[in-house]
Structures are given as structure tokens and as C-alpha cells.
Design a protein around this motif. Structure first.
Motif, PDB file in Angstrom:
ATOM      1  N   GLN A 198       6.597  94.475 -63.173  1.00 51.45           N
ATOM      2  CA  GLN A 198       7.256  94.443 -61.866  1.00 51.45           C
ATOM      3  C   GLN A 198       8.501  95.336 -61.841  1.00 51.45           C
ATOM      4  O   GLN A 198       8.776  96.015 -60.848  1.00 51.45           O
ATOM      5  CB  GLN A 198       7.634  93.010 -61.509  1.00 51.45           C
ATOM      6  N   GLU A 199       9.244  95.326 -62.929  1.00 51.20           N
ATOM      7  CA  GLU A 199      10.447  96.154 -62.985  1.00 51.20           C
ATOM      8  C   GLU A 199      10.099  97.642 -63.019  1.00 51.20           C
ATOM      9  O   GLU A 199      10.818  98.470 -62.448  1.00 51.20           O
ATOM     10  CB  GLU A 199      11.287  95.777 -64.212  1.00 51.20           C
ATOM     11  N   LYS A 200       9.006  97.979 -63.684  1.00 48.14           N
ATOM     12  CA  LYS A 200       8.571  99.378 -63.681  1.00 48.14           C
ATOM     13  C   LYS A 200       8.161  99.791 -62.285  1.00 48.14           C
ATOM     14  O   LYS A 200       8.442 100.915 -61.841  1.00 48.14           O
ATOM     15  CB  LYS A 200       7.401  99.564 -64.654  1.00 48.14           C
ATOM     16  N   TRP A 201       7.513  98.887 -61.579  1.00 47.91           N
ATOM     17  CA  TRP A 201       7.146  99.172 -60.187  1.00 47.91           C
ATOM     18  C   TRP A 201       8.391  99.377 -59.334  1.00 47.91           C
ATOM     19  O   TRP A 201       8.423 100.244 -58.461  1.00 47.91           O
ATOM     20  CB  TRP A 201       6.292  98.033 -59.639  1.00 47.91           C
ATOM     21  N   ARG A 202       9.421  98.595 -59.602  1.00 51.47           N
ATOM     22  CA  ARG A 202      10.679  98.769 -58.860  1.00 51.47           C
ATOM     23  C   ARG A 202      11.207 100.198 -59.040  1.00 51.47           C
ATOM     24  O   ARG A 202      11.713 100.815 -58.100  1.00 51.47           O
ATOM     25  CB  ARG A 202      11.720  97.760 -59.336  1.00 51.47           C
ATOM     26  N   GLU A 203      11.088 100.725 -60.263  1.00 53.48           N
ATOM     27  CA  GLU A 203      11.523 102.100 -60.522  1.00 53.48           C
ATOM     28  C   GLU A 203      10.729 103.095 -59.674  1.00 53.48           C
ATOM     29  O   GLU A 203      11.301 104.018 -59.078  1.00 53.48           O
ATOM     30  CB  GLU A 203      11.351 102.437 -62.003  1.00 53.48           C
ATOM     31  N   PHE A 204       9.412 102.927 -59.635  1.00 52.66           N
ATOM     32  CA  PHE A 204       8.574 103.842 -58.860  1.00 52.66           C
ATOM     33  C   PHE A 204       8.872 103.737 -57.370  1.00 52.66           C
ATOM     34  O   PHE A 204       8.861 104.748 -56.651  1.00 52.66           O
ATOM     35  CB  PHE A 204       7.099 103.560 -59.133  1.00 52.66           C
ATOM     36  N   LEU A 205       9.143 102.531 -56.893  1.00 44.71           N
ATOM     37  CA  LEU A 205       9.524 102.365 -55.487  1.00 44.71           C
ATOM     38  C   LEU A 205      10.834 103.087 -55.204  1.00 44.71           C
ATOM     39  O   LEU A 205      10.999 103.710 -54.142  1.00 44.71           O
ATOM     40  CB  LEU A 205       9.653 100.876 -55.153  1.00 44.71           C
ATOM     41  N   GLY A 206      11.778 102.996 -56.156  1.00 42.85           N
ATOM     42  CA  GLY A 206      13.045 103.703 -55.997  1.00 42.85           C
ATOM     43  C   GLY A 206      12.854 105.203 -55.897  1.00 42.85           C
ATOM     44  O   GLY A 206      13.548 105.888 -55.124  1.00 42.85           O
ATOM     45  N   GLU A 207      11.918 105.719 -56.676  1.00 42.36           N
ATOM     46  CA  GLU A 207      11.614 107.155 -56.606  1.00 42.36           C
ATOM     47  C   GLU A 207      11.062 107.548 -55.244  1.00 42.36           C
ATOM     48  O   GLU A 207      11.199 108.691 -54.814  1.00 42.36           O
ATOM     49  CB  GLU A 207      10.607 107.528 -57.696  1.00 42.36           C
ATOM     50  N   GLU A 208      10.446 106.579 -54.559  1.00 35.67           N
ATOM     51  CA  GLU A 208       9.892 106.809 -53.220  1.00 35.67           C
ATOM     52  C   GLU A 208      10.947 106.580 -52.137  1.00 35.67           C
ATOM     53  O   GLU A 208      10.659 106.704 -50.950  1.00 35.67           O
ATOM     54  CB  GLU A 208       8.704 105.874 -52.979  1.00 35.67           C
ATOM     55  N   GLY A 209      12.159 106.186 -52.556  1.00 38.72           N
ATOM     56  CA  GLY A 209      13.228 105.958 -51.592  1.00 38.72           C
ATOM     57  C   GLY A 209      13.288 104.550 -51.041  1.00 38.72           C
ATOM     58  O   GLY A 209      13.974 104.299 -50.046  1.00 38.72           O
ATOM     59  N   TYR A 210      12.567 103.620 -51.690  1.00 37.48           N
ATOM     60  CA  TYR A 210      12.569 102.235 -51.225  1.00 37.48           C
ATOM     61  C   TYR A 210      13.241 101.346 -52.266  1.00 37.48           C
ATOM     62  O   TYR A 210      12.858 101.350 -53.439  1.00 37.48           O
ATOM     63  CB  TYR A 210      11.134 101.743 -50.987  1.00 37.48           C
ATOM     64  N   GLU A 211      14.231 100.579 -51.825  1.00 33.89           N
ATOM     65  CA  GLU A 211      14.927  99.660 -52.724  1.00 33.89           C
ATOM     66  C   GLU A 211      14.272  98.278 -52.630  1.00 33.89           C
ATOM     67  O   GLU A 211      14.331  97.624 -51.589  1.00 33.89           O
ATOM     68  CB  GLU A 211      16.407  99.549 -52.372  1.00 33.89           C
ATOM     69  N   LEU A 212      13.650  97.861 -53.724  1.00 37.44           N
ATOM     70  CA  LEU A 212      13.028  96.543 -53.763  1.00 37.44           C
ATOM     71  C   LEU A 212      14.083  95.506 -54.113  1.00 37.44           C
ATOM     72  O   LEU A 212      14.684  95.546 -55.179  1.00 37.44           O
ATOM     73  CB  LEU A 212      11.909  96.508 -54.805  1.00 37.44           C
ATOM     74  N   LYS A 213      14.300  94.568 -53.198  1.00 40.04           N
ATOM     75  CA  LYS A 213      15.304  93.536 -53.411  1.00 40.04           C
ATOM     76  C   LYS A 213      14.623  92.259 -53.867  1.00 40.04           C
ATOM     77  O   LYS A 213      13.662  91.799 -53.261  1.00 40.04           O
ATOM     78  CB  LYS A 213      16.098  93.294 -52.128  1.00 40.04           C
ATOM     79  N   ARG A 214      15.121  91.716 -54.951  1.00 42.55           N
ATOM     80  CA  ARG A 214      14.572  90.495 -55.532  1.00 42.55           C
ATOM     81  C   ARG A 214      15.638  89.405 -55.522  1.00 42.55           C
ATOM     82  O   ARG A 214      16.797  89.643 -55.217  1.00 42.55           O
ATOM     83  CB  ARG A 214      14.134  90.765 -56.980  1.00 42.55           C
ATOM     84  N   GLY A 215      15.226  88.192 -55.867  1.00 37.04           N
ATOM     85  CA  GLY A 215      16.185  87.104 -56.026  1.00 37.04           C
ATOM     86  C   GLY A 215      16.479  86.309 -54.779  1.00 37.04           C
ATOM     87  O   GLY A 215      17.314  85.398 -54.797  1.00 37.04           O
ATOM     88  N   ARG A 216      15.786  86.617 -53.673  1.00 36.56           N
ATOM     89  CA  ARG A 216      16.058  85.886 -52.432  1.00 36.56           C
ATOM     90  C   ARG A 216      15.724  84.403 -52.572  1.00 36.56           C
ATOM     91  O   ARG A 216      16.408  83.550 -52.031  1.00 36.56           O
ATOM     92  CB  ARG A 216      15.245  86.508 -51.296  1.00 36.56           C
ATOM     93  N   HIS A 217      14.676  84.115 -53.329  1.00 35.80           N
ATOM     94  CA  HIS A 217      14.252  82.721 -53.485  1.00 35.80           C
ATOM     95  C   HIS A 217      15.336  81.882 -54.141  1.00 35.80           C
ATOM     96  O   HIS A 217      15.715  80.819 -53.643  1.00 35.80           O
ATOM     97  CB  HIS A 217      12.962  82.677 -54.302  1.00 35.80           C
ATOM     98  N   GLN A 218      15.862  82.349 -55.279  1.00 40.82           N
ATOM     99  CA  GLN A 218      16.895  81.598 -55.975  1.00 40.82           C
ATOM    100  C   GLN A 218      18.183  81.519 -55.164  1.00 40.82           C
ATOM    101  O   GLN A 218      18.860  80.486 -55.151  1.00 40.82           O
ATOM    102  CB  GLN A 218      17.169  82.233 -57.344  1.00 40.82           C
ATOM    103  N   GLN A 219      18.500  82.590 -54.467  1.00 38.10           N
ATOM    104  CA  GLN A 219      19.685  82.577 -53.610  1.00 38.10           C
ATOM    105  C   GLN A 219      19.545  81.527 -52.509  1.00 38.10           C
ATOM    106  O   GLN A 219      20.482  80.774 -52.229  1.00 38.10           O
ATOM    107  CB  GLN A 219      19.886  83.953 -52.991  1.00 38.10           C
ATOM    108  N   ARG A 220      18.368  81.449 -51.927  1.00 42.22           N
ATOM    109  CA  ARG A 220      18.153  80.486 -50.855  1.00 42.22           C
ATOM    110  C   ARG A 220      18.204  79.058 -51.367  1.00 42.22           C
ATOM    111  O   ARG A 220      18.734  78.160 -50.708  1.00 42.22           O
ATOM    112  CB  ARG A 220      16.816  80.782 -50.174  1.00 42.22           C
ATOM    113  N   LEU A 221      17.652  78.823 -52.567  1.00 40.75           N
ATOM    114  CA  LEU A 221      17.729  77.486 -53.151  1.00 40.75           C
ATOM    115  C   LEU A 221      19.177  77.051 -53.335  1.00 40.75           C
ATOM    116  O   LEU A 221      19.523  75.886 -53.101  1.00 40.75           O
ATOM    117  CB  LEU A 221      17.003  77.461 -54.501  1.00 40.75           C
ATOM    118  N   ALA A 222      20.029  77.976 -53.738  1.00 38.34           N
ATOM    119  CA  ALA A 222      21.450  77.664 -53.906  1.00 38.34           C
ATOM    120  C   ALA A 222      22.095  77.352 -52.557  1.00 38.34           C
ATOM    121  O   ALA A 222      22.928  76.430 -52.447  1.00 38.34           O
ATOM    122  CB  ALA A 222      22.163  78.832 -54.585  1.00 38.34           C
TER     123      ALA A 222
END
Length: 265
Positions: free
Chosen positions: A154-178
Motif C-alpha cells: 500500500q505504501e508503494k502504491w502511495r508513492e506511485f500515486l504521488g508521482e501521478e500528482g495525487y496525495e493519498l491520505k490515510r488515517g481518517r478511520h483512527q482520527q474519527r474514532l478519537a
């Protein structure tokens, strides 16, 4: 981007499951405290999906209502409970606007749901509205350590998305639980978290790639189709170069956390 929810429903059910012994432990952790306080309790699950949490409760003979906005998800669950669903009602509905009377349920269950709403407060208030005094709110989620091959992919995919100009944001689930926990505490409630089950899943790199390709994770839903397609092509190519065998399984340790909150009498 249009999602094929029929395809996703069956793919979700195939890949996002709990082993039978884990399902049993989760069901016991939910029903035991409710059964101690209420006779013939009624359970409601928000975002019931294909029933990975609800089906084991249904199988024990409890009265159960499941709601979901996806008729495809409900259809999969309906098929799974055929023959044991006499006390079950499945309703196509939004958790933020439940079609039930005040105080209708002794327990409300929500697993991996809060992060799906920007206005999650509405869903929380609806859960409180339909709960009887002294009833239980159960929130559940799967957790795994970040250091595993699935996460690496998944992290490698995040890198490839970044190369395409898209920032993949993660962690929304844990943030919402808090955020939900803070809201519960501000209301004077006492949410208690407990790890109720642990298990190890064997997953291959190919399965990890297919799960991403199927858009089964909510963090994939907003990615434009052209970027999604090109980044995945790069990811598959990287995986073929990285792994000598895409079907060689790797271990993913999981825990299921249950947060229980009891309303005042």
C-alpha cells in the motif's frame, strides 16, 4: 468515478472476513453484557454490510436489525442468513436518518462506519435516539501492525500515486474514532476499549493487489479513474519485479477492538 456496488459487495464478503472462532468471540463480547441486563434484547447494526459481525449474532437466535445504504450488501447478507433469519430485518437506510422509533433497541453496533461520514455526529445522535435507556453502543474495528507486506504494498502504491500528482491520505478511520471517543466523554459517558480477538491472516501479494484493484478500501474511492488505473499498472509491475512469487503467502497479525459505551438508565 462510479463504483459497481454489486461487484464490491461480493468481493468485500470474500476478502474482508473474520475466521469462525474470531467471529464467535466478537459476537460473545457484544451479546453477553446486553443479555445480562435485558430480556430478549434487540440488536441494531449500522452499516451491516454483508454481515460479518451480524451473522454470528443472528445465528444465536437474537432479534436483529441491520441497516445499510447498499442494497447489494444487504442482498449478500440476506443470502447468508437464509434459513436462520426468522428474527432478522434488513433495511436499506442511512445511519444518519434511521427509520425507527425512539428507544427501539437495546444495543447499537457500528463497525468501521464513522469515517464514512463527514457529519458523523448525526449518526451518533441517531444511535442514541433509538437506544433504550441503559442500552449499549458498541464500536468495533480491526487493527494490524504497520510492519507487514500488505502495508508495504500500500505504501508503494502511495508513492506511485504521488508521482501521478495525487496525495493519498490515510488515517481518517483512527482520527474519527478519537473524535467519537472525545464526544462520548464530553457527554459524560465512559467508553471502554478491549481487544476481544486476535488472529493471523495469510495473504499473498496478489491478494493485496487485487483488494486495491477492487477499490475495497474507502480511501481508494476518491481517486480519479485515470490516475487509479495508471498507478495500479505501475504497482503490479513493481510487485512482479519485487516478489519471486506473487502467490507466496505472508502473515498479517490482526486484533479486533471493541469499544463499549452504556447509556444511563
Amino acid at each position: 468515478m462510479t463504483l459497481n456496488f454489486v461487484r464490491i459487495a461480493y468481493a468485500y464478503d470474500r476478502t474482508r472476513y473474520h475466521p469462525p472462532e474470531v467471529s464467535g468471540k466478537i459476537a460473545t463480547a457484544i451479546v453477553a453484557p446486553v443479555e445480562e441486563r435485558f430480556s430478549d434484547p434487540v440488536f441494531l447494526e449500522l452499516g451491516v454490510g454483508t454481515g460479518r459481525v451480524g451473522v454470528p449474532i443472528v445465528a444465536r437466535g437474537y432479534r436483529f436489525v441491520g441497516v445499510d445504504v447498499s442494497p447489494s450488501m444487504l442482498e449478500v447478507m440476506r443470502y447468508k442468513i437464509a434459513g436462520v433469519g426468522r428474527k432478522v430485518k434488513l433495511v436499506e437506510a442511512d445511519a444518519r436518518e434511521l427509520p425507527f422509533e425512539r428507544g427501539s433497541f437495546h444495543a447499537v453496533i457500528g463497525v468501521h462506519i464513522w469515517h464514512l461520514f463527514d457529519d458523523w455526529q448525526r449518526a451518533l445522535l441517531e444511535a442514541f435516539r433509538v437506544l433504550t435507556p441503559g442500552g449499549f453502543l458498541f464500536e468495533g474495528w480491526d487493527m494490524t501492525a504497520a510492519e507487514n507486506e500488505d502495508w508495504r504494498i500500500q505504501e508503494k502504491w502511495r508513492e506511485f500515486l504521488g508521482e501521478e500528482g495525487y496525495e493519498l491520505k490515510r488515517g481518517r478511520h483512527q482520527q474519527r474514532l478519537a473524535e467519537v471517543r472525545k464526544a462520548l466523554e464530553q457527554l459524560g459517558l465512559n467508553p471502554v476499549e478491549e481487544v476481544v480477538a486476535e488472529w493471523v491472516e495469510e495473504r499473498t501479494p496478489r491478494q493485496s493487489l487485487e483488494i486495491l484493484s477492487e477499490r475495497l478500501y474507502s480511501f481508494t474511492w476518491g481517486i480519479p479513474e485515470d490516475i487509479f488505473k495508471s498507478s495500479l499498472e505501475k504497482l503490479w509491475e513493481w510487485a512482479r519485479d519485487t516478489y519471486s512469487d506473487l502467490d507466496q503467502a505472508h502473515a498479517i497479525p490482526w486484533r479486533f477492538v471493541l469499544r463499549s459505551t452504556r447509556l444511563p438508565e
